[in-house]
Enzyme design. Sequence first.
Site, PDB file in Angstrom:
ATOM      1  N   CYS A 114       0.781  -1.350   0.208  1.00 36.73           N
ATOM      2  CA  CYS A 114       0.002  -0.173   0.047  1.00 36.73           C
ATOM      3  C   CYS A 114       1.024   1.288   0.167  1.00 36.73           C
ATOM      4  O   CYS A 114       0.194   2.572  -0.145  1.00 36.73           O
ATOM      5  CB  CYS A 114      -1.032   0.008   0.884  1.00 36.73           C
ATOM      6  N   HIS A 251      -2.955   7.843   3.742  1.00 38.67           N
ATOM      7  CA  HIS A 251      -3.388   6.541   3.097  1.00 38.67           C
ATOM      8  C   HIS A 251      -4.571   6.102   3.510  1.00 38.67           C
ATOM      9  O   HIS A 251      -5.121   6.198   4.822  1.00 38.67           O
ATOM     10  CB  HIS A 251      -2.380   5.453   3.403  1.00 38.67           C
ATOM     11  N   ASN A 281      -9.925   0.795   0.792  1.00 41.69           N
ATOM     12  CA  ASN A 281      -8.438   0.800   0.760  1.00 41.69           C
ATOM     13  C   ASN A 281      -8.212   0.316  -0.746  1.00 41.69           C
ATOM     14  O   ASN A 281      -8.229  -0.875  -0.993  1.00 41.69           O
ATOM     15  CB  ASN A 281      -7.827  -0.218   1.911  1.00 41.69           C
TER      16      ASN A 281
HETATM   17  N1  COA Z   1     -17.893  -8.353   9.884  1.00 39.65           N
HETATM   18  C1  COA Z   1     -18.219  -8.590  10.905  1.00 39.65           C
HETATM   19  N2  COA Z   1     -17.490  -9.217  11.973  1.00 39.65           N
HETATM   20  C2  COA Z   1     -16.224  -9.247  11.806  1.00 39.65           C
HETATM   21  C3  COA Z   1     -15.722  -8.859  10.369  1.00 39.65           C
HETATM   22  C4  COA Z   1     -16.673  -8.199   9.352  1.00 39.65           C
HETATM   23  N3  COA Z   1     -16.506  -7.840   8.225  1.00 39.65           N
HETATM   24  N4  COA Z   1     -14.506  -8.860  10.457  1.00 39.65           N
HETATM   25  C5  COA Z   1     -13.878  -9.439  11.564  1.00 39.65           C
HETATM   26  N5  COA Z   1     -15.066  -9.416  12.530  1.00 39.65           N
HETATM   27  C6  COA Z   1     -15.044  -9.882  13.713  1.00 39.65           C
HETATM   28  C7  COA Z   1     -14.020 -10.523  14.106  1.00 39.65           C
HETATM   29  O1  COA Z   1     -14.132 -12.030  13.742  1.00 39.65           O
HETATM   30  C8  COA Z   1     -13.850 -10.619  15.538  1.00 39.65           C
HETATM   31  O2  COA Z   1     -14.921 -11.313  16.204  1.00 39.65           O
HETATM   32  P1  COA Z   1     -14.296 -12.026  17.533  1.00 39.65           P
HETATM   33  O3  COA Z   1     -14.028 -11.113  18.695  1.00 39.65           O
HETATM   34  O4  COA Z   1     -15.552 -12.838  17.795  1.00 39.65           O
HETATM   35  O5  COA Z   1     -13.129 -12.890  17.236  1.00 39.65           O
HETATM   36  C9  COA Z   1     -14.576  -9.175  15.818  1.00 39.65           C
HETATM   37  O6  COA Z   1     -14.984  -8.643  14.457  1.00 39.65           O
HETATM   38  C10 COA Z   1     -13.358  -8.124  16.035  1.00 39.65           C
HETATM   39  O7  COA Z   1     -12.228  -8.249  15.217  1.00 39.65           O
HETATM   40  P2  COA Z   1     -11.039  -7.152  15.369  1.00 39.65           P
HETATM   41  O8  COA Z   1     -10.119  -7.572  14.414  1.00 39.65           O
HETATM   42  O9  COA Z   1     -10.557  -7.104  16.808  1.00 39.65           O
HETATM   43  O10 COA Z   1     -11.720  -5.596  15.049  1.00 39.65           O
HETATM   44  P3  COA Z   1     -10.890  -4.536  14.855  1.00 39.65           P
HETATM   45  O11 COA Z   1     -11.584  -3.227  15.688  1.00 39.65           O
HETATM   46  O12 COA Z   1      -9.257  -4.630  14.940  1.00 39.65           O
HETATM   47  O13 COA Z   1     -11.382  -3.969  13.367  1.00 39.65           O
HETATM   48  C11 COA Z   1     -10.070  -4.337  11.261  1.00 39.65           C
HETATM   49  C12 COA Z   1     -10.799  -4.842  12.419  1.00 39.65           C
HETATM   50  C13 COA Z   1      -9.620  -5.048  10.275  1.00 39.65           C
HETATM   51  C14 COA Z   1     -11.172  -3.154  10.610  1.00 39.65           C
HETATM   52  C15 COA Z   1      -8.831  -3.291  12.029  1.00 39.65           C
HETATM   53  O14 COA Z   1      -8.285  -4.145  12.853  1.00 39.65           O
HETATM   54  C16 COA Z   1      -8.124  -2.674  10.744  1.00 39.65           C
HETATM   55  O15 COA Z   1      -8.554  -2.004  10.178  1.00 39.65           O
HETATM   56  N6  COA Z   1      -6.741  -3.025  10.661  1.00 39.65           N
HETATM   57  C17 COA Z   1      -5.815  -2.621   9.998  1.00 39.65           C
HETATM   58  C18 COA Z   1      -6.243  -3.033   8.511  1.00 39.65           C
HETATM   59  C19 COA Z   1      -5.407  -2.116   7.352  1.00 39.65           C
HETATM   60  O16 COA Z   1      -5.160  -1.105   7.383  1.00 39.65           O
HETATM   61  N7  COA Z   1      -4.852  -3.090   6.606  1.00 39.65           N
HETATM   62  C20 COA Z   1      -4.089  -2.680   5.341  1.00 39.65           C
HETATM   63  C21 COA Z   1      -3.015  -1.866   6.011  1.00 39.65           C
HETATM   64  S1  COA Z   1      -2.724  -1.148   4.373  1.00 39.65           S
END
Ligand code: COA
Length: 324
Positions: A114, A251, A281
């Site tokens: 990214c 970003h 993204n």
């Molecule tokens: N819909 C519903 N629930 C979802 C889901 C979705 N699309 N994706 C994940 N979950 C669930 C998970 O399974 C987890 O459930 P559990 O607690 O029963 O295991 C719960 O939601 C929480 O997941 P978690 O990963 O802790 O949530 P979060 O607050 O960290 O948010 C992201 C998840 C992915 C949005 C966040 O971590 C993020 O944006 N990370 C960075 C990603 C990124 O920027 N990547 C590219 C970098 S260039």
Amino acid sequence: MTIFARIAGTGSYLPEKVLTNADLEKLVDTSDEWIVSRSGIRERHLVGDGQTTSDMAVEAAKKAMEAAGVDASELELIIVGTTTPDFIFPSTACLVQNRLGALGCAAFDVNAACSGFLFGLTVADKFIRSGSVKTALVIGAESLTRMLDWSDRNTCVLFGDGAGAVVLKADSETGILSTHLHADGSKKDLLHCPVGVSAGFNEGEKNAGVRVLMTGSDVFKYAVKALDSVVEETLAANGLDRHAIDWLIPHQANLRIIEATAKRLDMPMERVIVTVHKHGNTSSGSVPLALDEAVRSGKVQRGQLLLLEAFGGGFTWGAALLRY
Ligand code: COA
């Protein structure tokens, strides 16, 4: 005499097809409420059947060249930041060069996930500052949705496709003031697609296939810290107070990550360019897409100080400070 690389024109392209959170609710166990509250994303664009990364890159490039008043014959360097090239080779930059009719100039891709556009911008800046070239085209273009597992709710709700481009021209007065790049390969497993020509396409770790694997919460934490740090580094390198920045062009991965960086800069969200709700993204496409939107909407004006930043798989991250 100092030579700067000034952004002479910007352009972008988004594919026609739009996928909303409601559409995703039909594919995986998710909800609009969850996606919006955790990421800020409401919809994203998807490449069409048969459409490729270079197709999008060419459209963005043409708009940037038109805005800059630059003809293909003037381009001396083309860099495409992408992690989703049309082919293993030739590079997407060579495909773009051919389509633009800019034959003969140097053309290559940069893969920094990214952060690809910022890494490409930095390389082009060095070429211009050193006096090697006067006019360069830098593109960030991705069709990342082609490598998503549409049954994995952890990843498929987050990404979209698109391309953005800038034409850089040598300028004696102003332009890119500094760039700062970093990588941490020890975190490679947190965000990756661990297949390829030499590792094999089917035998990779976890028998992954060509799909994005991510440990979202760890990526989130690292990204916030890394971006904080590179923003501080950029301000310090330029002897600037954080209030000097006119626009933050981050970003577009997650609204909460963007808000954390803005908070660090004590910057109201009105001075942060946000497109993540509409684009998702778009990886390397995200910063130049946001920049082009900010320029064309009239938000960003000539003479203003812009801070661009990105974070991606690798990990890779970086920032660029420029006077537009
Ligand atoms: N819909 C519903 N629930 C979802 C889901 C979705 N699309 N994706 C994940 N979950 C669930 C998970 O399974 C987890 O459930 P559990 O607690 O029963 O295991 C719960 O939601 C929480 O997941 P978690 O990963 O802790 O949530 P979060 O607050 O960290 O948010 C992201 C998840 C992915 C949005 C966040 O971590 C993020 O944006 N990370 C960075 C990603 C990124 O920027 N990547 C590219 C970098 S260039």
